[in-house]
Structure formats: structure tokens, C-alpha cells
Design an enzyme around this catalytic site. Structure first.
Site, short mmCIF file in Angstrom:
data_model
loop_
_atom_site.label_atom_id
_atom_site.label_comp_id
_atom_site.label_asym_id
_atom_site.label_seq_id
_atom_site.Cartn_x
_atom_site.Cartn_y
_atom_site.Cartn_z
N TYR A 22 0.71 -1.00 0.01
CA TYR A 22 -0.01 0.02 0.05
C TYR A 22 0.70 1.24 0.04
O TYR A 22 1.61 1.51 0.99
CB TYR A 22 -1.05 -0.10 1.24
CG TYR A 22 -1.85 1.17 1.46
CD1 TYR A 22 -2.05 1.78 0.56
CD2 TYR A 22 -2.59 1.28 2.57
CE1 TYR A 22 -2.88 3.15 0.63
CE2 TYR A 22 -3.49 2.56 2.69
CZ TYR A 22 -3.61 3.10 1.83
OH TYR A 22 -4.44 4.32 1.93
N LYS A 67 -1.59 -1.25 -3.85
CA LYS A 67 -2.68 -0.40 -3.51
C LYS A 67 -2.19 0.92 -3.93
O LYS A 67 -1.31 1.45 -3.25
CB LYS A 67 -3.35 -0.53 -2.21
CG LYS A 67 -4.31 0.46 -2.09
CD LYS A 67 -5.01 0.60 -0.63
CE LYS A 67 -6.14 1.92 -0.35
NZ LYS A 67 -6.55 1.87 0.93
#
Length: 308
Positions: A136, A164
């Protein structure tokens, strides 16, 4: 490792608290079931939207277990990131033991590791925990960007299966999608306003804040984009655009928890240092939610007329 399909819509769930700031597990499970019934492709509890920074390790595991228990047929991807590699590994192991289907790991924040440190951090966890893992990248929160070269290097690890993307840099995101096209590696939007553009350059879906409020519309938007129906996707993006903007007038998850309460999905209560949405923003948020409800009623009425 069991394969995990990372295409579609994965709401970044809120963690509801009662008047004493304890986790409201009944509301949490009801919300998970609501989202599953709406057609989402997976659930992401205890991420930054779930206020993971204010949860104890025990609470973290309890939330993951409660969401897994509540749903029937969607994967649960637990947020297990930390700026301490040992702590992130411990959280990841606990989530795996609880039955999570995958892990979402925010990059280490505050201590700002070099790119080689990021590679070692993620590889340490991926070597130890046999679950699909999503890297992420959100530099606005962490103070450090994960460079495309680093993302590409991490994608070669069999347990690191997704990224992400919340950098806001579409060029960088597109480069990562381009350079990992031959890997079993998914690039997911971490920014609702960029979901359709990210899919257009190779993304596979979204880990979404707005999907907590409008899961059906978000699923329709992402599904249209993934099918190449960009006119329909663009129309839905424009319908949801005002919501995307209102959900980030203050630090996430402050506005989305307020919207959850306005919709009757859960309390807006936060744990400090986060606070309730400022009064100056509430009328605009209520107006956006009312407009979306009016549009839903109009569509439902038109569909009913067409069925006659």
C-alpha cells in the site's frame, strides 16, 4: 498460497465504536453483511479507514475474526501494516491465524526508509506469511513514496500479489501496471476519484472508501470500466464525484464515518486524536447523500416502469 482474485471493489471498512469507545461488533458484522449483499468483491477491515492506529493488537485480531465470521462468500483482506517490521509481521501472522484471505500492508510511516529498506520490509513479511499480500503506497500519510522500480522488484515475490496505489501520480501508477503485466500482480486504486483512470491504464479495481456508502454504484462503475464500457463508467464516476470530494474534506475516515451515521449504517464516533466532522461540512455532505438517494429512487422508478 491460495490464489486471490484482486479485481473489483473492496471497501475499506470503518470500525464502529460505542459510547465508551469500545468496538461495536454487532454493527461491524451487520455492516459487513450489508456490503457483501451489495455485491462487493471483498472486504478490507482494520486499514487506515478502520482506524487501525488506535486499535490494540487484540482488538485488531477481534475485528478481523468478526468480519470473517459475518460473511459467507467474500474474501477478507486484513490491514496489517506498521512502521515497525516486527510489529507488521506479528499483526500479519495473527491475521493469518484468524483466517484472513489476504493482507494489506501500508508502507512504513514516519521513519521514512530508503527504497532498499522498503524491499527488505515487505520481503521479510512475505517470506514468513504464506498469504497474498498487497503493498500500500500512500505518500501523503507515510512521507515516503514507493518508487516504480521498488514495486516491480516486489512483484517478483510469489506472495506479493498486489499494489494499492494512492500516490495520485497516474503516470507512476500506469508504469507499475505496465511493467508488471506479465506477473500475477494487481494494481488497485486507493483513491476513489482516480479509480476509473487507474483501470484505464491497467488497474484491476479499487480498495474504496466511497464503497462504504455507495457500494452498488461503485461496483457498477468498476464493472463497467473493467468491461471496457467507459462511457457508462464515466457517467457513474460523475454521479459519484461529489461524494468522492466530500469524503476527503477532512482526514479519512472522519467524513465517511459521518456519512455512515447519516445513512444509519453506524456511529460517527472516533477515537482521539481523530474528531467528528466539522459543522461547516455537514450540510454539504447531507446534500450529496440526499442527491444520491434521489437518483437511486428515480432509477428504480424508471426500471419499474420499464418492467410493466
Amino acid at each position: 498460497m491460495t490464489a486471490l482474485d484482486l479485481s473489483g471493489v473492496f471497501p475499506a471498512m470503518c470500525t464502529p465504536f460505542d459510547d465508551d469507545e469500545r468496538i461495536d461488533f454487532e454493527t461491524l458484522q451487520t455492516d459487513a453483511q450489508r456490503l457483501e449483499a451489495a455485491g462487493v468483491d471483498g472486504l478490507v477491515p482494520v486499514g487506515s479507514t478502520g482506524e487501525s492506529a488506535t486499535l490494540t493488537h487484540d482488538e485488531h485480531v477481534q475485528v478481523v475474526e468478526a468480519v470473517i465470521e459475518a460473511v459467507d462468500d467474500v474474501p477478507v483482506i486484513a490491514g496489517t501494516g506498521s512502521n515497525n517490521t516486527r510489529e507488521a509481521l506479528e499483526l500479519s501472522e495473527h491475521a493469518a491465524d484468524a483466517g484472513a484471505d489476504g493482507l494489506l500492508l501500508i508502507s512504513p510511516y514516519y521513519n521514512k526508509p530508503e527504497q532498499r529498506g522498503l524491499v527488505e520490509h515487505y520481503r521479510t513479511i512475505a517470506d514468513a506469511v504464506d498469504l497474498p499480500q498487497i503493498v500500500y503506497n500512500v505518500p501523503s500519510r507515510t512521507g515516503r513514496n514507493i518508487e516504480p522500480e521498488t514495486a516491480v522488484e516486489l512483484a517478483s515475490h510469489e506472495n506479493i500479489t498486489g499494489f494499492k496505489a494512492a500516490s495520485g501520480d497516474l503516470g507512476q501508477i500506469g508504469e507499475i501496471a505496465e511493467r508488471t503485466v506479465d506477473e500475477e500482480f494487481a494494481v488497485l486504486s486507493g483513491d476513489d476519484a482516480l479509480t476509473v483512470p487507474i483501470i484505464s491504464v491497467g488497474g484491476t479495481g479499487t480498495i474504496s472508501v466511497a464503497a462504504n456508502i455507495e457500494p452498488e454504484r461503485t461496483c457498477a462503475m468498476v464493472g463497467a470500466a473493467l468491461d471496457g464500457h467507459y462511457e457508462q463508467a464515466r457517467e457513474l464516476h460523475h454521479e459519484l464525484g461529489p461524494l468522492f470530494r466530500e469524503l476527503f474534506v477532512e482526514t479519512n475516515p472522519i467524513p465517511v464515518k459521518e456519512a455512515m451515521e447519516m445513512r444509519g449504517y453506524g456511529p460517527a464516533r472516533m477515537r482521539l486524536p481523530l474528531t467528528r466532522l466539522a459543522e461547516e461540512y455537514r450540510d454539504d455532505l447531507e446534500a450529496v447523500l440526499a442527491d444520491l438517494e434521489d437518483e437511486s429512487v428515480a432509477v428504480a422508478s424508471a426500471d419499474a416502469e420499464g418492467d410493466r
